[in-house]
Write a protein that holds these residues in place. Structure first.
Motif, PDB file in Angstrom:
ATOM      1  N   PHE A  11     -21.457  -3.666  37.583  1.00  0.00           N
ATOM      2  CA  PHE A  11     -20.229  -4.270  37.071  1.00  0.00           C
ATOM      3  C   PHE A  11     -20.588  -5.487  36.243  1.00  0.00           C
ATOM      4  O   PHE A  11     -21.658  -6.065  36.396  1.00  0.00           O
ATOM      5  CB  PHE A  11     -19.263  -4.652  38.199  1.00  0.00           C
ATOM      6  CG  PHE A  11     -19.743  -5.762  39.086  1.00  0.00           C
ATOM      7  CD1 PHE A  11     -19.443  -7.084  38.790  1.00  0.00           C
ATOM      8  CD2 PHE A  11     -20.493  -5.486  40.214  1.00  0.00           C
ATOM      9  CE1 PHE A  11     -19.887  -8.115  39.606  1.00  0.00           C
ATOM     10  CE2 PHE A  11     -20.937  -6.508  41.040  1.00  0.00           C
ATOM     11  CZ  PHE A  11     -20.633  -7.824  40.730  1.00  0.00           C
ATOM     12  N   SER A  13     -18.940  -9.205  35.265  1.00  0.00           N
ATOM     13  CA  SER A  13     -17.892 -10.115  35.717  1.00  0.00           C
ATOM     14  C   SER A  13     -17.980 -11.422  34.940  1.00  0.00           C
ATOM     15  O   SER A  13     -19.074 -11.917  34.661  1.00  0.00           O
ATOM     16  CB  SER A  13     -18.064 -10.383  37.214  1.00  0.00           C
ATOM     17  OG  SER A  13     -17.126 -11.340  37.646  1.00  0.00           O
ATOM     18  N   TRP A  44     -15.354  -5.724  34.866  1.00  0.00           N
ATOM     19  CA  TRP A  44     -15.433  -4.393  34.285  1.00  0.00           C
ATOM     20  C   TRP A  44     -16.376  -3.578  35.155  1.00  0.00           C
ATOM     21  O   TRP A  44     -17.572  -3.864  35.238  1.00  0.00           O
ATOM     22  CB  TRP A  44     -15.955  -4.441  32.850  1.00  0.00           C
ATOM     23  CG  TRP A  44     -14.929  -4.895  31.858  1.00  0.00           C
ATOM     24  CD1 TRP A  44     -14.021  -4.117  31.200  1.00  0.00           C
ATOM     25  CD2 TRP A  44     -14.705  -6.224  31.381  1.00  0.00           C
ATOM     26  NE1 TRP A  44     -13.255  -4.875  30.363  1.00  0.00           N
ATOM     27  CE2 TRP A  44     -13.657  -6.177  30.446  1.00  0.00           C
ATOM     28  CE3 TRP A  44     -15.298  -7.469  31.651  1.00  0.00           C
ATOM     29  CZ2 TRP A  44     -13.184  -7.295  29.783  1.00  0.00           C
ATOM     30  CZ3 TRP A  44     -14.833  -8.585  30.995  1.00  0.00           C
ATOM     31  CH2 TRP A  44     -13.781  -8.488  30.070  1.00  0.00           C
ATOM     32  N   ARG A  47     -20.192  -1.178  34.168  1.00  0.00           N
ATOM     33  CA  ARG A  47     -20.817  -1.729  32.960  1.00  0.00           C
ATOM     34  C   ARG A  47     -21.700  -2.907  33.333  1.00  0.00           C
ATOM     35  O   ARG A  47     -21.396  -3.638  34.273  1.00  0.00           O
ATOM     36  CB  ARG A  47     -19.748  -2.196  31.981  1.00  0.00           C
ATOM     37  CG  ARG A  47     -18.770  -1.088  31.630  1.00  0.00           C
ATOM     38  CD  ARG A  47     -17.731  -1.560  30.697  1.00  0.00           C
ATOM     39  NE  ARG A  47     -18.283  -1.553  29.358  1.00  0.00           N
ATOM     40  CZ  ARG A  47     -17.569  -1.622  28.264  1.00  0.00           C
ATOM     41  NH1 ARG A  47     -16.273  -1.723  28.337  1.00  0.00           N
ATOM     42  NH2 ARG A  47     -18.124  -1.616  27.087  1.00  0.00           N
ATOM     43  N   VAL A  50     -20.307  -6.284  28.276  1.00  0.00           N
ATOM     44  CA  VAL A  50     -19.157  -5.888  27.472  1.00  0.00           C
ATOM     45  C   VAL A  50     -19.358  -6.513  26.096  1.00  0.00           C
ATOM     46  O   VAL A  50     -19.430  -7.739  25.980  1.00  0.00           O
ATOM     47  CB  VAL A  50     -17.826  -6.353  28.109  1.00  0.00           C
ATOM     48  CG1 VAL A  50     -16.645  -6.001  27.224  1.00  0.00           C
ATOM     49  CG2 VAL A  50     -17.657  -5.748  29.493  1.00  0.00           C
ATOM     50  N   ASN A  76     -11.108  -4.034  34.833  1.00  0.00           N
ATOM     51  CA  ASN A  76     -11.116  -3.174  33.643  1.00  0.00           C
ATOM     52  C   ASN A  76      -9.935  -3.428  32.712  1.00  0.00           C
ATOM     53  O   ASN A  76      -9.220  -2.487  32.326  1.00  0.00           O
ATOM     54  CB  ASN A  76     -11.163  -1.698  34.051  1.00  0.00           C
ATOM     55  CG  ASN A  76     -12.412  -1.353  34.816  1.00  0.00           C
ATOM     56  OD1 ASN A  76     -13.486  -1.865  34.523  1.00  0.00           O
ATOM     57  ND2 ASN A  76     -12.284  -0.502  35.806  1.00  0.00           N
ATOM     58  N   ARG A  78      -7.707  -4.256  29.327  1.00  0.00           N
ATOM     59  CA  ARG A  78      -7.786  -4.123  27.875  1.00  0.00           C
ATOM     60  C   ARG A  78      -7.974  -5.543  27.362  1.00  0.00           C
ATOM     61  O   ARG A  78      -7.419  -6.486  27.916  1.00  0.00           O
ATOM     62  CB  ARG A  78      -6.500  -3.544  27.310  1.00  0.00           C
ATOM     63  CG  ARG A  78      -6.295  -2.113  27.681  1.00  0.00           C
ATOM     64  CD  ARG A  78      -5.040  -1.604  27.036  1.00  0.00           C
ATOM     65  NE  ARG A  78      -4.866  -0.205  27.407  1.00  0.00           N
ATOM     66  CZ  ARG A  78      -3.877   0.531  27.013  1.00  0.00           C
ATOM     67  NH1 ARG A  78      -2.937   0.016  26.244  1.00  0.00           N
ATOM     68  NH2 ARG A  78      -3.797   1.786  27.389  1.00  0.00           N
ATOM     69  N   TYR A  79      -8.732  -5.681  26.292  1.00  0.00           N
ATOM     70  CA  TYR A  79      -8.946  -7.028  25.771  1.00  0.00           C
ATOM     71  C   TYR A  79      -8.999  -7.024  24.254  1.00  0.00           C
ATOM     72  O   TYR A  79      -9.299  -6.013  23.633  1.00  0.00           O
ATOM     73  CB  TYR A  79     -10.228  -7.650  26.344  1.00  0.00           C
ATOM     74  CG  TYR A  79     -11.511  -7.015  25.864  1.00  0.00           C
ATOM     75  CD1 TYR A  79     -12.219  -7.564  24.801  1.00  0.00           C
ATOM     76  CD2 TYR A  79     -12.015  -5.874  26.464  1.00  0.00           C
ATOM     77  CE1 TYR A  79     -13.398  -6.986  24.361  1.00  0.00           C
ATOM     78  CE2 TYR A  79     -13.186  -5.295  26.039  1.00  0.00           C
ATOM     79  CZ  TYR A  79     -13.878  -5.857  24.974  1.00  0.00           C
ATOM     80  OH  TYR A  79     -15.041  -5.285  24.540  1.00  0.00           O
TER      81      TYR A  79
END
Length: 88
Positions: A11, A13, A44, A47, A50, A76, A78-79
């Motif tokens: 992940f 973070s 996320w 992953r 990102v 997770n 949206r960005y």
């Protein structure tokens, strides 16, 4: 950034800070003062990085908020990258 052992799910973070500008009254402290910032942990799953997410990037996030270890968190999301600091 946190690296997970291969036996655990990876992940990425980050803690996002909403710094308030002078005169901004969006976040009032219940005791009558103004909080200097609000924090949100963004995670996320699956992953290890990102693209575009790094210190100093201004973001817009969209997702559901929960609490993890006493801190609001979003998994997770949206960005949208709004701006990033120039590197000299």
């Amino acid at each position: 950034m946190t690296h997970q052992p291969p036996s655990e799910q990876p992940f990425f973070s980050a803690v996002v800070v909403d710094a308030l500008r002078p005169g901004d009254q969006r976040a009032a402290d219940p005791r009558g003062g103004r909080k200097p910032y609000d924090r949100l942990r963004v995670i996320w799953l699956g992953r290890t990085r990102v693209p575009g997410i790094e210190a100093g990037v201004e973001l817009r996030l969209n997702g559901m908020v929960t609490t993890v270890d006493g801190l609001p968190a979003m998994f997770n999301p949206r960005y949208e990258i709004l701006s990033r600091q120039e590197h000299l």
